[in-house]
Structure formats: C-alpha cells, structure tokens
Design an enzyme around this catalytic site. Sequence first.
Site, PDB file in Angstrom:
ATOM      1  N   LYS A   1      -3.801  -1.864  15.648  1.00 26.61           N
ATOM      2  CA  LYS A   1      -3.272  -0.959  16.664  1.00 26.61           C
ATOM      3  C   LYS A   1      -4.235  -0.805  17.821  1.00 26.61           C
ATOM      4  CE  LYS A   1      -0.103   2.203  14.730  1.00 26.61           C
ATOM      5  NZ  LYS A   1      -0.147   2.400  13.300  1.00 26.61           N
TER       6      LYS A   1
ATOM      7  N   GLU B   1       0.838  -1.204   0.000  1.00 28.76           N
ATOM      8  CA  GLU B   1       0.000   0.000   0.000  1.00 28.76           C
ATOM      9  C   GLU B   1       0.874   1.256   0.000  1.00 28.76           C
ATOM     10  OE1 GLU B   1      -1.519   1.921   3.383  1.00 28.76           O
ATOM     11  OE2 GLU B   1      -1.199   0.208   4.714  1.00 28.76           O
TER      12      GLU B   1
END
Length: 306
Positions: free
Chosen positions: A158, A24
């Site tokens: 996260k 990405e």
Amino acid sequence: MGLITLSPEVNNAITNGTPIVALESTIITHGMPYPQNLEVARQVEADIWAKGVTPATIAVINGVFHAGLTNAQLVNLAQAKHAEKLSRADLAVCIAKRGTGATTVAATMIGARLAGIDVFATGGIGGVHKGAETSFDISADLIELAQTSVTVVAAGAKAILDIPKTLEVLETNGVPVIAYQQDSFPAFWSARSDFSAPLRMDTPSQIAQSHLMRQYLGLTGGQLVANPIPTSDEIKAEEIEPVIAKATAEAAEKGITGKRVTPFLLQRIFELTKGNSLNANIALVRNNARLAAEIAHELNLLKLGV
Ligand code: PSU
Ligand code: MN
C-alpha cells in the site's frame, strides 16, 4: 497433538497430497469491517476451492493454533470486537494465555510452515512505513519473509508504506520480489507504482519452480509474489494519495504507534473513501487467492514429479 491443529479438510489434503493455500486472519479482524469481512473470508475460501485447492485460514482460537477454521470459528472471529493482532512477537504469548487472535502475514507464515503449507495468499503485506527514518516502523512481515520458506502472494504494498524503502529491506534480506506479468511493482489499489519490481515471472509454473529451487539450494526464506489488482477494479493513484496523506497525518497527530498504525490507517482510508477502497480490496484479495491456488497446484505437480 501437533503444534497446529488442522481442520478435517486440511488434514485430508495433507494425507492425500493435494494442494493447499494458507490465508491470514488479521485482514478479517483488523483489515475490513463486519459483515463484509466475513463475506470476503468465505468468498476467498470458495475461490480457492473452485480451483480444486483446499483453503487453510490460520488463527489462534482459545489458545489453539489452527490451520483451517470451521464456519462457526470464522463467524466468531469476524464478529470479535477485541481479537488480538498477532505477529511473530505475539503468537506464543497469546497461545500461553489461552487467548484468541488473528494472524498477520508474519504469523500466518509461521502457521503455514508448521502445517506444511507452501503457498499463502493475502491482500497487502506490511512494510517500511513512511517516516521510518524517525519512527523505525518496519513490519515484522519483511523479517519473516527473510526466514520462513513460504511463497506469499500479495498485491504489492500500500501507498501508506514507503515502497522504495520496503523494496530495499527485502533486497537486503535476500527476499525475491517477483512482479506477476508486469515490470512495475504493484501498489495495492493501483496496478502499477512508479517503481520497478526487482524480478518478474509470467506463469504460476515458473513461480512454483523457483519456490522448489530455493529449497534445493538450501535458501531459507520466502518469495514475495506481487500480483497487480485487475485494472477494471483499480483506484488511480491520484485519487487515493490525498486520502492516504490525510490518514497518515491523523495517525501522527493522534500519536498512534506500533501495531495500531496499520489498522488505524486502513480504517480511516475506508471511511474517507466512503467504503470505495473496500471494493478494490476485495477484488485484489480474490485475485491473489486464485493465483496462489494456481501456484499451489503447479507446485504439487512438481513435487509429485508429474
Ligand atoms: N496491509 C493491508 N491490509 C492488511 C494488513 C496490511 O493492506 O490487512 C495487515 C496484514 O495482516 C499485515 C499486517 O501482515 O497488517 C501488518 O501489520 P504491521 O504493519 O503492524 O506489521
Ligand atoms: Mn509496524
């Protein structure tokens, strides 16, 4: 012309039937500061080449959807001050307006599918944000995993996200969440979270087999491979959690919403840890690139019937 423009290297790999890993670009424009973002983008590509696999970094440049960037394109993107962050909703608009933008996990999956690439490596995926019960902030990455058949290797989610809610949404959408070589779902900077991953696999070959098996079964949608950060590089949860709490509170105070939330939190965490979070981030992205390359290699052998 195809819908996505392939670099000569990616085109060769497709023609020759050799493995490819997609990467990405939002991590470059919105995830890390310059010049480390450029160094990491190059390093990750080199890690994939070192495994005999071709990297394909995905982005939109001047209205053209690219799989595989030249060095000049990578440099421009890394230095761009106002590159857009493109998720599923933004992609066609950016192309139509001849814009330039970096692809999130969702948009990179779309690019990978168009290019015929099965495996994609990133750092962390977007998920259900803390407080989503009032903000409704759920990343389009999860919905993309539900419908686009690409295996995504990430270091879990996260702790800026609500991990149990993220796992629930993935389960509802039929996305296999596979922890690699452990039972715990990894938490990005930390190898383990307090939550078990629903599934576990121990070899790249098994992961490649289940990717193919989903195709045989006609199951659209991707697999999420949750690869823990090497413990030598991790930041303990006790250390990172107060930082996350502070950054999240600041985002709320400043009224940051929508696609600005994740980049804001990443930047504040970088500042509050005086750059320490970045070293762990680099280590885990490289670790994911290596595993993705191994999976792509195994998948290629299976497809060749070797
Ligand atoms: N999480 C990270 N680093 C990142 C991102 C997420 O730890 O760079 C980026 C990825 O591109 C991901 C996107 O797809 O943020 C998710 O954004 P949102 O939460 O707005 O969907
Ligand atoms: Mn969001």
